[in-house]
Motif scaffolding. Sequence first.
Motif, PDB file in Angstrom:
ATOM      1  N   GLU A 170     -23.136  -5.853 -21.993  1.00  0.00           N
ATOM      2  CA  GLU A 170     -23.971  -5.147 -22.752  1.00  0.00           C
ATOM      3  C   GLU A 170     -23.848  -5.763 -24.187  1.00  0.00           C
ATOM      4  O   GLU A 170     -24.621  -6.068 -24.964  1.00  0.00           O
ATOM      5  CB  GLU A 170     -23.731  -3.504 -22.969  1.00  0.00           C
ATOM      6  CG  GLU A 170     -24.079  -3.078 -21.781  1.00  0.00           C
ATOM      7  CD  GLU A 170     -23.619  -1.656 -21.677  1.00  0.00           C
ATOM      8  OE1 GLU A 170     -23.073  -1.117 -22.581  1.00  0.00           O
ATOM      9  OE2 GLU A 170     -24.172  -0.719 -20.782  1.00  0.00           O
ATOM     10  N   LEU A 171     -22.451  -5.810 -24.826  1.00  0.00           N
ATOM     11  CA  LEU A 171     -22.031  -6.551 -26.079  1.00  0.00           C
ATOM     12  C   LEU A 171     -22.523  -8.020 -26.025  1.00  0.00           C
ATOM     13  O   LEU A 171     -23.071  -8.243 -27.130  1.00  0.00           O
ATOM     14  CB  LEU A 171     -20.698  -6.921 -26.141  1.00  0.00           C
ATOM     15  CG  LEU A 171     -19.941  -5.513 -26.255  1.00  0.00           C
ATOM     16  CD1 LEU A 171     -18.311  -5.836 -26.184  1.00  0.00           C
ATOM     17  CD2 LEU A 171     -20.452  -4.519 -27.646  1.00  0.00           C
ATOM     18  N   THR A 172     -22.407  -8.999 -24.937  1.00  0.00           N
ATOM     19  CA  THR A 172     -23.384 -10.413 -25.062  1.00  0.00           C
ATOM     20  C   THR A 172     -24.614 -10.138 -25.136  1.00  0.00           C
ATOM     21  O   THR A 172     -25.289 -11.051 -25.931  1.00  0.00           O
ATOM     22  CB  THR A 172     -22.827 -11.110 -23.685  1.00  0.00           C
ATOM     23  OG1 THR A 172     -21.425 -11.002 -23.539  1.00  0.00           O
ATOM     24  CG2 THR A 172     -23.397 -12.363 -23.827  1.00  0.00           C
ATOM     25  N   SER A 173     -25.302  -9.170 -24.642  1.00  0.00           N
ATOM     26  CA  SER A 173     -26.894  -8.975 -24.656  1.00  0.00           C
ATOM     27  C   SER A 173     -27.235  -8.572 -25.866  1.00  0.00           C
ATOM     28  O   SER A 173     -28.260  -9.112 -26.574  1.00  0.00           O
ATOM     29  CB  SER A 173     -27.295  -8.170 -23.611  1.00  0.00           C
ATOM     30  OG  SER A 173     -28.566  -7.842 -23.915  1.00  0.00           O
ATOM     31  N   GLU A 174     -26.307  -7.632 -26.900  1.00  0.00           N
ATOM     32  CA  GLU A 174     -26.657  -7.243 -28.150  1.00  0.00           C
ATOM     33  C   GLU A 174     -26.558  -8.552 -29.233  1.00  0.00           C
ATOM     34  O   GLU A 174     -27.595  -8.540 -29.908  1.00  0.00           O
ATOM     35  CB  GLU A 174     -25.862  -5.825 -28.530  1.00  0.00           C
ATOM     36  CG  GLU A 174     -26.182  -4.704 -27.732  1.00  0.00           C
ATOM     37  CD  GLU A 174     -24.977  -3.666 -28.088  1.00  0.00           C
ATOM     38  OE1 GLU A 174     -24.135  -3.963 -29.090  1.00  0.00           O
ATOM     39  OE2 GLU A 174     -25.139  -2.622 -27.655  1.00  0.00           O
ATOM     40  N   ARG A 175     -25.541  -9.304 -28.889  1.00  0.00           N
ATOM     41  CA  ARG A 175     -25.326 -10.385 -29.846  1.00  0.00           C
ATOM     42  C   ARG A 175     -26.453 -11.566 -29.489  1.00  0.00           C
ATOM     43  O   ARG A 175     -26.880 -12.400 -30.517  1.00  0.00           O
ATOM     44  CB  ARG A 175     -23.883 -11.057 -29.635  1.00  0.00           C
ATOM     45  CG  ARG A 175     -22.882  -9.934 -30.089  1.00  0.00           C
ATOM     46  CD  ARG A 175     -21.561 -10.754 -29.616  1.00  0.00           C
ATOM     47  NE  ARG A 175     -20.506  -9.826 -30.074  1.00  0.00           N
ATOM     48  CZ  ARG A 175     -19.150 -10.199 -30.017  1.00  0.00           C
ATOM     49  NH1 ARG A 175     -18.840 -11.306 -29.400  1.00  0.00           N
ATOM     50  NH2 ARG A 175     -18.243  -9.341 -30.503  1.00  0.00           N
ATOM     51  N   ALA A 176     -27.183 -11.672 -28.478  1.00  0.00           N
ATOM     52  CA  ALA A 176     -28.138 -12.566 -28.196  1.00  0.00           C
ATOM     53  C   ALA A 176     -29.248 -12.265 -28.827  1.00  0.00           C
ATOM     54  O   ALA A 176     -30.091 -13.373 -28.924  1.00  0.00           O
ATOM     55  CB  ALA A 176     -28.192 -12.786 -26.685  1.00  0.00           C
ATOM     56  N   HIS A 177     -29.716 -11.175 -29.168  1.00  0.00           N
ATOM     57  CA  HIS A 177     -30.979 -10.720 -29.953  1.00  0.00           C
ATOM     58  C   HIS A 177     -30.656 -10.886 -31.275  1.00  0.00           C
ATOM     59  O   HIS A 177     -29.965 -10.376 -31.791  1.00  0.00           O
ATOM     60  CB  HIS A 177     -31.619  -9.651 -29.412  1.00  0.00           C
ATOM     61  CG  HIS A 177     -31.831  -9.596 -27.604  1.00  0.00           C
ATOM     62  ND1 HIS A 177     -32.863 -10.113 -27.225  1.00  0.00           N
ATOM     63  CD2 HIS A 177     -31.229  -8.873 -26.736  1.00  0.00           C
ATOM     64  CE1 HIS A 177     -32.789  -9.952 -26.104  1.00  0.00           C
ATOM     65  NE2 HIS A 177     -31.764  -9.227 -25.538  1.00  0.00           N
ATOM     66  N   GLY A 178     -32.178 -11.113 -32.146  1.00  0.00           N
ATOM     67  CA  GLY A 178     -32.155 -11.185 -33.459  1.00  0.00           C
ATOM     68  C   GLY A 178     -32.015 -12.549 -34.054  1.00  0.00           C
ATOM     69  O   GLY A 178     -32.281 -13.588 -33.611  1.00  0.00           O
ATOM     70  N   VAL A 179     -31.700 -12.435 -35.496  1.00  0.00           N
ATOM     71  CA  VAL A 179     -31.487 -13.754 -36.412  1.00  0.00           C
ATOM     72  C   VAL A 179     -30.136 -14.119 -36.713  1.00  0.00           C
ATOM     73  O   VAL A 179     -29.397 -13.142 -36.953  1.00  0.00           O
ATOM     74  CB  VAL A 179     -32.494 -13.547 -37.594  1.00  0.00           C
ATOM     75  CG1 VAL A 179     -32.256 -14.853 -38.347  1.00  0.00           C
ATOM     76  CG2 VAL A 179     -33.556 -13.397 -37.025  1.00  0.00           C
ATOM     77  N   SER A 180     -29.662 -15.145 -36.373  1.00  0.00           N
ATOM     78  CA  SER A 180     -28.299 -15.729 -36.802  1.00  0.00           C
ATOM     79  C   SER A 180     -28.286 -16.753 -37.637  1.00  0.00           C
ATOM     80  O   SER A 180     -29.046 -17.721 -37.486  1.00  0.00           O
ATOM     81  CB  SER A 180     -27.561 -15.851 -35.657  1.00  0.00           C
ATOM     82  OG  SER A 180     -28.062 -16.808 -34.752  1.00  0.00           O
ATOM     83  N   VAL A 181     -27.421 -16.779 -38.865  1.00  0.00           N
ATOM     84  CA  VAL A 181     -27.283 -18.012 -39.752  1.00  0.00           C
ATOM     85  C   VAL A 181     -26.024 -18.177 -39.795  1.00  0.00           C
ATOM     86  O   VAL A 181     -24.997 -17.411 -39.922  1.00  0.00           O
ATOM     87  CB  VAL A 181     -27.754 -17.200 -41.370  1.00  0.00           C
ATOM     88  CG1 VAL A 181     -27.644 -18.410 -42.008  1.00  0.00           C
ATOM     89  CG2 VAL A 181     -29.168 -16.958 -40.998  1.00  0.00           C
ATOM     90  N   SER A 182     -25.599 -19.527 -39.669  1.00  0.00           N
ATOM     91  CA  SER A 182     -24.230 -20.089 -39.856  1.00  0.00           C
ATOM     92  C   SER A 182     -24.360 -21.139 -40.651  1.00  0.00           C
ATOM     93  O   SER A 182     -25.282 -21.818 -40.989  1.00  0.00           O
ATOM     94  CB  SER A 182     -23.782 -20.604 -38.381  1.00  0.00           C
ATOM     95  OG  SER A 182     -24.484 -21.472 -37.619  1.00  0.00           O
ATOM     96  N   LEU A 183     -23.004 -21.259 -41.507  1.00  0.00           N
ATOM     97  CA  LEU A 183     -22.889 -22.519 -42.451  1.00  0.00           C
ATOM     98  C   LEU A 183     -21.759 -23.491 -42.077  1.00  0.00           C
ATOM     99  O   LEU A 183     -20.818 -22.999 -41.616  1.00  0.00           O
ATOM    100  CB  LEU A 183     -22.609 -21.973 -43.675  1.00  0.00           C
ATOM    101  CG  LEU A 183     -23.544 -21.041 -44.442  1.00  0.00           C
ATOM    102  CD1 LEU A 183     -23.045 -20.571 -45.733  1.00  0.00           C
ATOM    103  CD2 LEU A 183     -24.925 -21.623 -44.741  1.00  0.00           C
ATOM    104  N   ASP A 184     -22.239 -24.849 -41.929  1.00  0.00           N
ATOM    105  CA  ASP A 184     -21.149 -25.824 -41.434  1.00  0.00           C
ATOM    106  C   ASP A 184     -21.009 -26.547 -42.527  1.00  0.00           C
ATOM    107  O   ASP A 184     -21.944 -27.423 -43.156  1.00  0.00           O
ATOM    108  CB  ASP A 184     -21.788 -26.556 -40.176  1.00  0.00           C
ATOM    109  CG  ASP A 184     -21.961 -25.931 -38.844  1.00  0.00           C
ATOM    110  OD1 ASP A 184     -21.375 -24.827 -38.863  1.00  0.00           O
ATOM    111  OD2 ASP A 184     -22.849 -26.135 -38.143  1.00  0.00           O
ATOM    112  N   PRO A 185     -19.709 -26.630 -43.110  1.00  0.00           N
ATOM    113  CA  PRO A 185     -19.498 -27.585 -44.301  1.00  0.00           C
ATOM    114  C   PRO A 185     -19.334 -29.027 -43.808  1.00  0.00           C
ATOM    115  O   PRO A 185     -18.886 -29.260 -42.578  1.00  0.00           O
ATOM    116  CB  PRO A 185     -18.139 -27.157 -44.677  1.00  0.00           C
ATOM    117  CG  PRO A 185     -17.508 -26.684 -43.583  1.00  0.00           C
ATOM    118  CD  PRO A 185     -18.666 -25.970 -42.749  1.00  0.00           C
TER     119      PRO A 185
END
Length: 355
Positions: free
Chosen positions: A273-288
């Motif tokens: 369930e936790l993995t499924s919740e994290r899989a949906h939506g918009v995610s932004v990450s910054l890589d220096p």
Amino acid sequence: WSQGPLGSSRPRSILRPRFPGVGSTAALRMVLSGRDTRRRGAKVPLAALGYLVAVALVARNFRWLPSGVALAGPRVQELALTSSQASADKVGPEPGSCEAAVEAATDAFQVFSAKWQKAAANGRLLPRFGKNAMLAEKRARRAFEKEADVLSSCEGSWTALEADMRKEAWSTFLQQRNFLEEDVKDVLVASLSDEMLSRGQPLRIQEKMDMLRKATETYRSAVQPLLPEWAASSGDPEQAETERRLGELQFAIEDSPEGRAVRAAWAENKHKELTSERAHGVSVSLDPALRVMVRPEGMGNLQIYSQGPVGPPNSPAQVNIGIMNDGSMSDVYREHPVPPKISLQPAVRVNLNMR
């Protein structure tokens, strides 16, 4: 060997004839007649006479075989008994007697007993064993009455036989009762485990008590058809112990192997369930990132570029390194025509994920 008159040797017989100058046939006649040429009036001993008489009798009764024929070994001829003789050797009860009636009733009962033993060996439950046991007893009674000529005189034999049959039927009932208890336990454990798995947490005490009540009612209703009629009044002797064991089972369901398996399933479902919740939506990450440019003197005939991560594995930084020997070439579009030897440029990579 003996020495002759002229020095020659000749064989001398070891067994010298008793009657010199007399043939063997004449000597035998003289022995039988009791005459001796050397001693007149001498008599033959009785032992020698008996020996000769025995030899004569054996020679008379002995049958000579032709030359070259071997004596065969002894032969044993089997006797073929007729059916009447074979049946006479088999000792059985007299028809119409009490023993014959007991044997007929036993044979009729063994037909049912063999089926019970086969079911017990296979671990199979007989739901209507009580009626089957009474039917076996009735068949045995019918065979007993049919075989006995004087039924009143054989009642004692029937009483003893009836006690043995009921003893065997009671032993079979106890086996069937054990099978029923195991089935009820399996159903109770499965019901508790399914309810716990669907809820995702331990059950309340009232819920477990309701399932226990259903299990005990199922056992009571199923054990009655297993009892024969002659044991229905006394009831099941293991009923109280069975209900106690079922109660202990439902109270300790969380610590049982089935309960531990349910807890492991809870943890797995939560992780999914936790993995499924994290899989949906918009995610932004910054890589220096960092760009390094080295520009030694030259006409630009040497160019080297490389890139790779730098830093901790959980958040690495991307570094780009370039070497170009174009320092001798002026750039007319720049304020300072001579380019710098080393230039550093920080950068940030933005990763945008939409699911």
